[in-house]
Motif scaffolding. Structure first.
Motif, PDB file in Angstrom:
ATOM      1  N   GLU A 449      70.614  84.398 -86.308  1.00 43.18           N
ATOM      2  CA  GLU A 449      70.815  82.963 -86.103  1.00 43.18           C
ATOM      3  C   GLU A 449      72.124  82.705 -85.353  1.00 43.18           C
ATOM      4  OE1 GLU A 449      70.653  81.079 -89.874  1.00 43.18           O
ATOM      5  OE2 GLU A 449      68.513  81.479 -90.195  1.00 43.18           O
ATOM      6  N   TYR A 450      73.185  83.413 -85.772  1.00 44.59           N
ATOM      7  CA  TYR A 450      74.480  83.231 -85.119  1.00 44.59           C
ATOM      8  C   TYR A 450      74.437  83.694 -83.663  1.00 44.59           C
ATOM      9  CZ  TYR A 450      76.628  82.268 -89.675  1.00 44.59           C
ATOM     10  OH  TYR A 450      76.968  81.713 -90.879  1.00 44.59           O
ATOM     11  N   ASP A 451      73.785  84.819 -83.413  1.00 48.61           N
ATOM     12  CA  ASP A 451      73.676  85.337 -82.047  1.00 48.61           C
ATOM     13  C   ASP A 451      72.921  84.356 -81.154  1.00 48.61           C
ATOM     14  OD1 ASP A 451      75.059  87.622 -82.611  1.00 48.61           O
ATOM     15  OD2 ASP A 451      73.284  88.873 -82.932  1.00 48.61           O
ATOM     16  N   SER A 452      71.883  83.770 -81.706  1.00 50.34           N
ATOM     17  CA  SER A 452      71.101  82.796 -80.952  1.00 50.34           C
ATOM     18  C   SER A 452      71.939  81.563 -80.622  1.00 50.34           C
ATOM     19  CB  SER A 452      69.853  82.396 -81.751  1.00 50.34           C
ATOM     20  OG  SER A 452      69.133  81.388 -81.081  1.00 50.34           O
ATOM     21  N   GLU A 453      72.721  81.119 -81.605  1.00 55.06           N
ATOM     22  CA  GLU A 453      73.564  79.944 -81.401  1.00 55.06           C
ATOM     23  C   GLU A 453      74.670  80.230 -80.384  1.00 55.06           C
ATOM     24  OE1 GLU A 453      74.830  75.934 -82.108  1.00 55.06           O
ATOM     25  OE2 GLU A 453      72.974  77.081 -82.198  1.00 55.06           O
ATOM     26  N   LEU A 454      75.249  81.435 -80.451  1.00 57.55           N
ATOM     27  CA  LEU A 454      76.283  81.819 -79.494  1.00 57.55           C
ATOM     28  C   LEU A 454      75.721  81.882 -78.074  1.00 57.55           C
ATOM     29  CD1 LEU A 454      78.400  84.617 -81.238  1.00 57.55           C
ATOM     30  CD2 LEU A 454      79.195  82.399 -80.431  1.00 57.55           C
ATOM     31  N   PHE A 455      74.523  82.406 -77.958  1.00 55.31           N
ATOM     32  CA  PHE A 455      73.869  82.495 -76.656  1.00 55.31           C
ATOM     33  C   PHE A 455      73.672  81.092 -76.075  1.00 55.31           C
ATOM     34  CE2 PHE A 455      70.011  82.641 -74.016  1.00 55.31           C
ATOM     35  CZ  PHE A 455      70.378  83.617 -73.101  1.00 55.31           C
ATOM     36  N   ARG A 456      73.217  80.165 -76.920  1.00 56.32           N
ATOM     37  CA  ARG A 456      72.996  78.785 -76.471  1.00 56.32           C
ATOM     38  C   ARG A 456      74.314  78.128 -76.043  1.00 56.32           C
ATOM     39  NH1 ARG A 456      73.504  73.719 -78.088  1.00 56.32           N
ATOM     40  NH2 ARG A 456      74.506  74.340 -80.048  1.00 56.32           N
ATOM     41  N   LEU A 457      75.360  78.307 -76.852  1.00 57.36           N
ATOM     42  CA  LEU A 457      76.650  77.682 -76.567  1.00 57.36           C
ATOM     43  C   LEU A 457      77.290  78.233 -75.299  1.00 57.36           C
ATOM     44  CD1 LEU A 457      78.112  77.497 -80.183  1.00 57.36           C
ATOM     45  CD2 LEU A 457      77.443  75.558 -78.749  1.00 57.36           C
ATOM     46  N   LYS A 458      77.178  79.542 -75.109  1.00 50.02           N
ATOM     47  CA  LYS A 458      77.772  80.153 -73.912  1.00 50.02           C
ATOM     48  C   LYS A 458      77.048  79.698 -72.649  1.00 50.02           C
ATOM     49  CE  LYS A 458      79.786  84.203 -76.174  1.00 50.02           C
ATOM     50  NZ  LYS A 458      79.760  85.680 -76.343  1.00 50.02           N
ATOM     51  N   ASN A 459      75.748  79.537 -72.741  1.00 50.53           N
ATOM     52  CA  ASN A 459      74.997  79.001 -71.601  1.00 50.53           C
ATOM     53  C   ASN A 459      75.393  77.552 -71.325  1.00 50.53           C
ATOM     54  OD1 ASN A 459      73.584  81.319 -71.046  1.00 50.53           O
ATOM     55  ND2 ASN A 459      71.794  80.772 -72.251  1.00 50.53           N
ATOM     56  N   ALA A 460      75.586  76.804 -72.411  1.00 46.84           N
ATOM     57  CA  ALA A 460      75.994  75.403 -72.265  1.00 46.84           C
ATOM     58  C   ALA A 460      77.371  75.314 -71.620  1.00 46.84           C
ATOM     59  CB  ALA A 460      76.017  74.721 -73.637  1.00 46.84           C
ATOM     60  N   LYS A 461      78.281  76.215 -72.028  1.00 47.12           N
ATOM     61  CA  LYS A 461      79.632  76.226 -71.451  1.00 47.12           C
ATOM     62  C   LYS A 461      79.576  76.551 -69.962  1.00 47.12           C
ATOM     63  CE  LYS A 461      84.139  78.488 -71.738  1.00 47.12           C
ATOM     64  NZ  LYS A 461      84.960  79.524 -72.407  1.00 47.12           N
ATOM     65  N   ALA A 462      78.770  77.550 -69.612  1.00 47.77           N
ATOM     66  CA  ALA A 462      78.649  77.938 -68.207  1.00 47.77           C
ATOM     67  C   ALA A 462      78.122  76.785 -67.359  1.00 47.77           C
ATOM     68  CB  ALA A 462      77.731  79.156 -68.080  1.00 47.77           C
ATOM     69  N   LEU A 463      77.156  76.039 -67.911  1.00 52.48           N
ATOM     70  CA  LEU A 463      76.588  74.895 -67.198  1.00 52.48           C
ATOM     71  C   LEU A 463      77.622  73.786 -67.023  1.00 52.48           C
ATOM     72  CD1 LEU A 463      74.085  73.559 -65.964  1.00 52.48           C
ATOM     73  CD2 LEU A 463      73.496  72.713 -68.246  1.00 52.48           C
ATOM     74  N   LEU A 464      78.396  73.530 -68.086  1.00 59.03           N
ATOM     75  CA  LEU A 464      79.425  72.495 -68.022  1.00 59.03           C
ATOM     76  C   LEU A 464      80.508  72.850 -67.003  1.00 59.03           C
ATOM     77  CD1 LEU A 464      79.850  71.615 -71.815  1.00 59.03           C
ATOM     78  CD2 LEU A 464      79.075  70.061 -70.002  1.00 59.03           C
ATOM     79  N   ILE A 465      80.895  74.130 -66.991  1.00 53.58           N
ATOM     80  CA  ILE A 465      81.911  74.564 -66.029  1.00 53.58           C
ATOM     81  C   ILE A 465      81.406  74.388 -64.608  1.00 53.58           C
ATOM     82  CG2 ILE A 465      83.121  76.602 -65.133  1.00 53.58           C
ATOM     83  CD1 ILE A 465      83.429  77.558 -68.007  1.00 53.58           C
ATOM     84  N   SER A 466      80.122  74.718 -64.409  1.00 53.22           N
ATOM     85  CA  SER A 466      79.526  74.557 -63.085  1.00 53.22           C
ATOM     86  C   SER A 466      79.528  73.087 -62.661  1.00 53.22           C
ATOM     87  CB  SER A 466      78.093  75.116 -63.092  1.00 53.22           C
ATOM     88  OG  SER A 466      77.464  74.891 -61.857  1.00 53.22           O
ATOM     89  N   LYS A 467      79.154  72.198 -63.603  1.00 50.16           N
ATOM     90  CA  LYS A 467      79.143  70.770 -63.305  1.00 50.16           C
ATOM     91  C   LYS A 467      80.552  70.245 -63.053  1.00 50.16           C
ATOM     92  CE  LYS A 467      74.893  69.440 -65.735  1.00 50.16           C
ATOM     93  NZ  LYS A 467      74.323  68.608 -66.823  1.00 50.16           N
ATOM     94  N   TYR A 468      81.499  70.773 -63.849  1.00 49.18           N
ATOM     95  CA  TYR A 468      82.887  70.350 -63.688  1.00 49.18           C
ATOM     96  C   TYR A 468      83.410  70.704 -62.297  1.00 49.18           C
ATOM     97  CZ  TYR A 468      87.976  70.759 -64.012  1.00 49.18           C
ATOM     98  OH  TYR A 468      89.322  70.673 -63.768  1.00 49.18           O
ATOM     99  N   GLU A 469      83.151  71.945 -61.883  1.00 55.00           N
ATOM    100  CA  GLU A 469      83.623  72.386 -60.571  1.00 55.00           C
ATOM    101  C   GLU A 469      82.962  71.578 -59.453  1.00 55.00           C
ATOM    102  OE1 GLU A 469      86.056  74.368 -59.903  1.00 55.00           O
ATOM    103  OE2 GLU A 469      86.418  74.694 -62.025  1.00 55.00           O
ATOM    104  N   HIS A 470      81.662  71.318 -59.624  1.00 50.46           N
ATOM    105  CA  HIS A 470      80.957  70.530 -58.614  1.00 50.46           C
ATOM    106  C   HIS A 470      81.526  69.118 -58.544  1.00 50.46           C
ATOM    107  CE1 HIS A 470      77.711  68.936 -56.177  1.00 50.46           C
ATOM    108  NE2 HIS A 470      77.546  67.974 -57.071  1.00 50.46           N
TER     109      HIS A 470
END
Length: 542
Positions: A449-470
């Motif tokens: 469960e924790y691994d799944s949640e970490l995977f989701r959060l890290k993907n969310a962070k990567a997306l936010l960083i991409s949007k931020y840079e754009h």
């Protein structure tokens, strides 16, 4: 009289060993081996060989190679290690040395802690205990490699610097030496290098200038200050002088803008140390990771300078004023500067080298005429942009852009906190398993469960960083381009830096009426901002 064995004490520590200090760790091994020899009268210590910070997965080690040379020279006939893992952790090669190499040269091998002494082994190849130990050592190295890779990946993802040697201009700082801070002296040299380039100097001329000023090259500076130096590549060259190659490498390095790019290379597996390059989309890139030395604006300007024709004429220190900028309106070729001597004077012209033979009808044009025309136009355009920037301040457009980017930064920080929280939970989860507060089945369920949640959060962070840079590029930077023009608001004489910073191209037309078409940089941004201002003014008028 019993045979006296001439022994070498072999000691090794690697970077992955848990140790409180290298001298203490080596000292402990030495003391342990000396105590053993003191209890065995048939052994005499002849020499010691120490491999410090070297992995046991390969046998091409400096001290081990010296050990083998001593064996071949018959200087020693006995090798003593604290345990088998000190000799090596690679299963196949360790077995080969024990069963083939050492016996071939009549060498007695002793691993004290493991109770291995080949003088007591009639047939080492059948000794199950030795085979198991070498297998376990190999498996241990594989496990350590996985954990190390995982830890480094996590640190890179968090924007921590994990390299041994920062680029010239930065020092390591922080409790764990995982942050970069500007080197007070070297960072000023970096600023000078970028300034020289903006002023039109070639890379070779910048290197020559620094050498003439007695400025130490990056490698020489680090050695002089006792700082860690990188291994391989340009760093291993004997020369300690600045070169054009070094200057270009510095001018292209985004680290100076606060961007941290790591994980560019990897190894094939834990046994093979040869490096392979990773595609850029697999790099660990962190923006605003540390204090910048060069602004993004100046860095981008220098990249533009390096992408156009910057050849210097013989005996000149800088490039021509319009090099790479003037375009022939007839054939589309780049115009070339020409010197025409007349009565002890020199006159400067620009002409198209394509020539009439190849169908170009362009004429020569005086450099002074081009300078006067472009300078007048640029001053007017700069004044318009400065007025535009003032209007943006009044209307609060800049504040809106900052609010948009700040919103993304807040979201990124919030996700970071969630990631840290889940990571802490995982650590406590493992501690609960070890303490037998959880069964293996329960542990696996929660971990999944924790691994799944970490995977989701890290993907969310990567997306936010991409949007931020754009968003940063489309909102903040679209407004910040005005700074390029404001910098030259007091310009009296047209400079190479102003030409490159503000002009995209200048096209000369040679019809019945000569004309010059000047294309400024950021023309689309200028038009878009004008539309935005007009829309805002119309709304306020209503």
């Amino acid at each position: 009289m019993s045979k006296i064995y001439k022994a070498a004490l072999y000691m090794r520590i690697s970077n992955s060993d848990e140790r409180t200090g290298e001298s203490e760790s080596l000292g402990n091994q030495r003391k342990f081996l000396q105590d053993f020899v003191a209890k065995n009268s048939d052994i005499q210590i002849i020499c010691e060989h120490l491999d410090d910070g070297v992995t046991g997965l390969v046998y091409d080690r400096p001290a081990f190679n010296e050990l083998m040379r001593d064996i071949l020279a018959e200087k020693i006939n006995c090798v003593i290690c604290k345990d088998l893992s000190r000799l090596g952790r690679e299963f196949i090669d360790t077995g080969r040395y024990l069963r083939e190499v050492f016996p071939k040269y009549g060498v007695r091998f002793i691993a004290v802690s493991d109770g291995i002494d080949t003088i007591n082994e009639n047939n080492l190849s059948e000794e199950l205990g030795v085979t198991l130990k070498t297998l376990l050592n190999d498996a241990y190295s594989r496990d350590i490699s996985k954990k190390t890779r995982s830890a480094l990946k996590s640190k890179r993802a968090n924007g921590e610097f994990v390299g041994a040697c920062p680029v010239y201009g930065y020092l390591k700082s922080g409790e764990n030496k995982n942050q970069l801070i500007p080197d007070p002296y070297a960072s000023e040299i970096i600023k000078d290098i970028f300034k020289y380039k903006k002023d039109g100097m070639s890379a070779a001329k910048i290197a020559e200038t620094l050498n003439n000023q007695g400025v130490l090259s990056p490698l020489a500076y680090k050695k002089d200050r006792g700082l860690p130096t990188p291994k391989g590549g340009f760093a291993d060259k004997d020369t300690s002088m600045w070169s054009a190659t070094t200057i270009i490498r510095i001018l292209k390095d985004e680290t100076y803008t606060g961007v941290l790019m790591q994980g560019k290379q990897t190894t094939f597996n834990y046994k093979l140390k040869d490096k392979k390059h990773k595609p850029k989309d697999e790099w660990a890139i962190t923006y605003d990771a540390h204090e910048l030395i060069i602004s993004r604006q100046d860095f981008d300007l220098v990249q533009k300078l390096m992408n156009i024709d910057t050849r210097t004429a013989p005996n000149e220190d800088s490039v021509h004023l319009f090099a790479g900028v003037l375009i022939c309106g007839c054939c589309g070729g780049r115009m070339t500067r020409k010197i025409v001597p007349y009565k002890d004077k020199k006159y400067f012209y620009y002409y198209c080298p394509t020539g009439k033979k190849n169908g170009c009808t362009a004429k020569m044009i005086k450099e002074d005429d081009i300078i006067n025309c472009i300078a007048t136009s640029m001053k007017t355009h700069i004044a318009n942009v400065v007025d535009l920037d003032s209007l943006l301040e009044i209307l609060g457009t800049k504040k809106v852009a900052k609010q948009i980017t700040d919103k993304f930064l807040t979201q990124i920080n919030d996700v970071d906190k969630q990631i840290q929280k889940i990571t802490t939970y995982k650590v406590k989860l493992y501690e609960s398993l070890v303490s037998e507060l959880l069964s293996k089945s329960e542990y696996n369920t929660y971990k999944k469960e924790y691994d799944s949640e970490l995977f989701r959060l890290k993907n969310a962070k990567a997306l936010l960083i991409s949007k931020y840079e754009h968003e940063k590029l489309t909102a903040e930077d679209k407004l910040r381009w005005t700074e390029h023009f404001k910098e030259f608001s007091d310009m009296q004489i047209l400079s190479r830096r102003a030409v490159v910073a503000l002009l995209h191209s200048v096209t000369l037309h040679f019809g019945e009426e000569r004309s010059i078409h000047i294309q400024y940089r950021y023309e689309n941004e200028y038009e878009n901002i004008m539309k935005l201002i007009n829309q805002k003014l119309q709304k306020e008028a209503v």
